[in-house]
Design a protein around this motif. Structure first.
Motif, PDB file in Angstrom:
ATOM      1  N   ARG A 463       0.829  -1.213   0.000  1.00 52.96           N
ATOM      2  CA  ARG A 463       0.000   0.000   0.000  1.00 52.96           C
ATOM      3  C   ARG A 463       0.867   1.268   0.000  1.00 52.96           C
ATOM      4  O   ARG A 463       0.516   2.265  -0.626  1.00 52.96           O
ATOM      5  N   VAL A 464       1.996   1.210   0.691  1.00 52.93           N
ATOM      6  CA  VAL A 464       2.923   2.349   0.661  1.00 52.93           C
ATOM      7  C   VAL A 464       3.431   2.550  -0.764  1.00 52.93           C
ATOM      8  O   VAL A 464       3.492   3.677  -1.275  1.00 52.93           O
ATOM      9  N   ALA A 465       3.796   1.445  -1.424  1.00 48.61           N
ATOM     10  CA  ALA A 465       4.282   1.522  -2.807  1.00 48.61           C
ATOM     11  C   ALA A 465       3.218   2.114  -3.725  1.00 48.61           C
ATOM     12  O   ALA A 465       3.520   2.907  -4.630  1.00 48.61           O
ATOM     13  N   ARG A 466       1.964   1.756  -3.475  1.00 42.65           N
ATOM     14  CA  ARG A 466       0.881   2.291  -4.300  1.00 42.65           C
ATOM     15  C   ARG A 466       0.745   3.800  -4.101  1.00 42.65           C
ATOM     16  O   ARG A 466       0.558   4.552  -5.063  1.00 42.65           O
ATOM     17  N   LEU A 467       0.837   4.270  -2.851  1.00 41.47           N
ATOM     18  CA  LEU A 467       0.742   5.710  -2.589  1.00 41.47           C
ATOM     19  C   LEU A 467       1.886   6.460  -3.261  1.00 41.47           C
ATOM     20  O   LEU A 467       1.689   7.541  -3.835  1.00 41.47           O
TER      21      LEU A 467
END
Length: 671
Positions: A463-467
């Motif tokens: 999810r961090v990578a997506r943000l």
């Protein structure tokens, strides 16, 4: 003195000419229409007798004529001149001949510059300039009086009181009080300050209620303990004391002013208050604390109670009787016990838990506990109830936290593009919504929002990578620098333990140049945290309502130490501040309404807080100015915006150097 030209030496022929010209002007133009020959027929000694008699009879028109005629007499002795000039100016002014009064004063001063040191000359001069509507000259003269040390203090003190009245009569109440304060600060001795206090007390006592009320509106929270503000506030209490419903709050304010006023002589205030106490009685304030004293929140409740007990004790030293009742919200039926208390327990602090607060709103409108007692919840929100109408807050809100973070980012660090990374649960969603709503009005733009499952730690990295918009092939070429995100700060509305896992994930994806904005949950956890790896938190910030290094925090700790009551923290500060606030709020009158409470809050909140100060607007909505902290090795430290900006700049420079180094390797055929 900038207001006139004064010569210390005047040739005799010029002196004679000046006196004759002045007398001629009085006699020929504006002097009263009395029989001039009657003055001519009198000898100089007899003319002096007639002039003095007319002045003493307050026949100022005749006195003006006679004193003007005396200036024509060549046998008038020099020692008679001061009285002649003074009474001539006074008579002319009282007769409405303002220009003649000015000429007399200025001629007198030109003949003898030392007369400007006299209280009588100064007072006549000020009255004359006011009568002539010479506002600019009076303001220039005031600046000179404040700057000069040539005049006796008695003359300057008299002028100070005159200017206080001058500005007051023109409706400039701020300037009236400021002027008195400026002169008082220059008084050369305690005796001089005491005399000025006594004179202004007498002035205030002579004013009507309307004027006292108008002056009291110019009293600021910062200046309320200083002269003349403390006397104005106290006199306002004297005028309002007959209001039985408000007497409790009025008494507390007057008691505090009498005890803490920065005056030489506080005894007159104490004597006045004692007389009012004998007349209206000594108020007793009933305050309730609805706290958990057992269970998971028991430690917080115990801290609040420790601070409350200290506040009650210290108020008792100031003769303020606070009747404090504590109800344990962790036991069944606590709300019924609260409802059964006598009516004078009209102010409630707490509860700490949302579900307990909801119990207070149960029942028909008008019969709820919230309708019979003013409840100040120790909560960040009142839910669907209206703050300032149904109940009040004595705690920081989500808006307070978000506002402090966004203002730091936008106003001090010039980071206007922000993102939100929040957990998929109630607190995270609510804080994310609050941040999104508050950001735009404060000048920020939310460029990205991403949620994550709070219990699936393995999913957090994805999810961090997506943000951060990390490309799918990142793992295939980890040496290639990632494109920087289109935001400079990330809001992380989760607890401190979660942050310790989240931030390394951001750093893994080269987020070391981002500003990380946490919540007050971080701040509270950091109070007891140790051995923190500062590498991940150099650019992390979190808000908090408690700072032990603040002036209020140090004062609270000193009081606790003096009584052997241990260490201060947020919860101790909360209890300490609330009981002192409730004491100033006072017992509410029968049939009170929310407007009554909001009006009292305005004066009760002007106190020295031990935690971050809380203020309320006219509708009773609270706002707390939060402190901002960064995690440190053994806890937290107060944020220095300049230092933080420098750290962000250095982090960005490191990223640029990595990018340049990578590009050089690519150009050289390296991998």
């Amino acid at each position: 003195m900038p207001t006139m030209k004064i010569h210390t030496i005047t040739p005799p022929f010029l002196r004679t000419f000046a006196m004759l010209a002045l007398a001629a002007l009085f006699l020929a133009s504006c002097a009263p229409r009395l029989t001039v020959p009657s003055a001519d027929l009198l000898s100089t000694p007899n003319l002096i007798v007639e002039a003095d008699a007319a002045w003493e009879r307050r026949n100022y028109e005749a006195a003006e004529l006679y004193y003007a005629a005396l200036l024509e007499r060549p046998d008038l002795t020099p020692d008679a001149l001061p009285k002649v000039y003074e009474r001539l100016a006074d008579s002319a002014l009282r007769s409405g001949h303002n220009h003649q009064a000015r000429i007399a004063l200025e001629t007198w001063a030109n003949m003898d510059a030392s007369v400007v040191r006299l209280r009588s000359w100064e007072r006549l001069y000020l009255d004359t300039m006011a009568a002539l509507n010479r506002g600019e000259r009076l303001r220039n003269h005031l600046r000179w009086l404040l700057a000069t040390s040539d005049l006796p203090w008695e003359t300057r003190a008299d002028a100070a009181l005159w200017y206080g009245e001058y500005f007051r009569n023109r409706g400039d109440f701020d300037r009236s009080l400021e002027t008195l304060a400026e002169f008082y600060a220059q008084a050369p001795s305690t005796a001089d300050r005491a005399a000025m206090e006594a004179a202004y007390r007498a002035t205030l006592q002579s004013l009507d209620n309307t004027r006292v009320i108008e002056l009291s509106r110019a009293v600021t929270a910062e200046g309320q303990w200083r002269f003349p503000y403390v006397l104005v506030g106290f006199e306002r209490g004297v005028r309002d004391a007959s209001d039985k419903a408000a007497w409790s709050g009025i008494w507390r304010t007057m008691r505090t002013l009498a005890a803490r006023g920065e005056l030489v002589e506080r005894a007159p205030l104490e004597q006045t208050l004692a007389a009012l106490e004998a007349r209206f009685g000594l108020p007793r304030v009933g305050v309730v604390l609805a706290l958990p004293l057992s269970g998971p929140f028991g430690k917080m409740g115990a801290g609040i109670l420790r601070g409350a007990g200290l506040a009650q004790w210290r108020l008792a030293q100031d003769a303020m009787d606070v009747d404090l009742r504590v109800i344990n919200t962790d036991t069944p039926g606590w709300e019924a016990r609260l409802a059964a208390l006598p009516a004078h327990y009209s102010v409630v602090g707490g509860p700490l838990q949302v579900q307990n607060f909801r119990l207070l709103s149960e029942g028909a409108k008008g019969r709820r506990i919230l309708d019979t007692r003013a409840v100040f919840a120790f909560l960040s929100s009142l839910g669907e109830l209206t703050e300032g109408r149904d109940a009040w807050r004595f705690f920081s809100s989500r808006d307070d936290e978000v506002r402090s973070l966004v203002r730091l980012s936008v106003d001090q660090l010039n980071i206007k593009d922000l993102a939100i990374f929040y957990p998929e649960e109630a607190f995270g969603r609510t804080m994310a919504e609050t941040f999104y709503r508050e950001a735009a009005p404060l000048g920020a733009r939310v460029r990205g929002m991403q949620s994550y499952p709070p219990r699936e730690l393995k999913e957090w990295s994805r999810r961090v990578a997506r943000l951060l918009k990390v490309p799918a092939d990142f793992k295939d070429n980890k040496d290639a620098p990632l494109d920087p995100p289109d935001f400079g700060a990330v809001f992380l509305p989760d607890g401190w333990s979660q942050a310790q896992t989240l931030l390394p994930n951001f750093f893994f994806y080269e987020g070391d140049q981002l500003l990380y904005l946490g919540t007050s949950l971080w701040s509270r956890a950091l109070d007891s945290a140790r051995n923190i790896d500062e590498h991940y938190y150099r650019l992390a910030v979190c808000p908090g309502a408690w700072w032990e290094g603040s002036e209020g925090g140090r004062a609270l700790q000193a009081a606790l130490t003096g009584e052997g009551l241990g260490q201060a923290d947020l919860w101790v500060a909360l209890g300490y501040d609330f009981v002192r606030f409730a004491g100033k709020l006072g017992t509410l009158p029968a049939g009170w309404n929310p407007a009554d409470v909001n009006e009292r809050i305005a004066s009760a909140s002007s106190m020295d807080f031990s935690m971050a100060p809380i203020s309320w607007d006219g509708q009773g909505v609270a706002m707390q100015e939060m402190y901002l902290f960064s995690p440190a090795r053994n806890g937290k430290r107060l944020v220095n915006a300049a230092t933080l900006a420098d750290a962000i700049a250095k982090a960005r420079e490191r990223r640029e150097r990595r990018l340049e180094a990578y590009e050089k390797r690519i150009e050289g055929g390296g991998r």
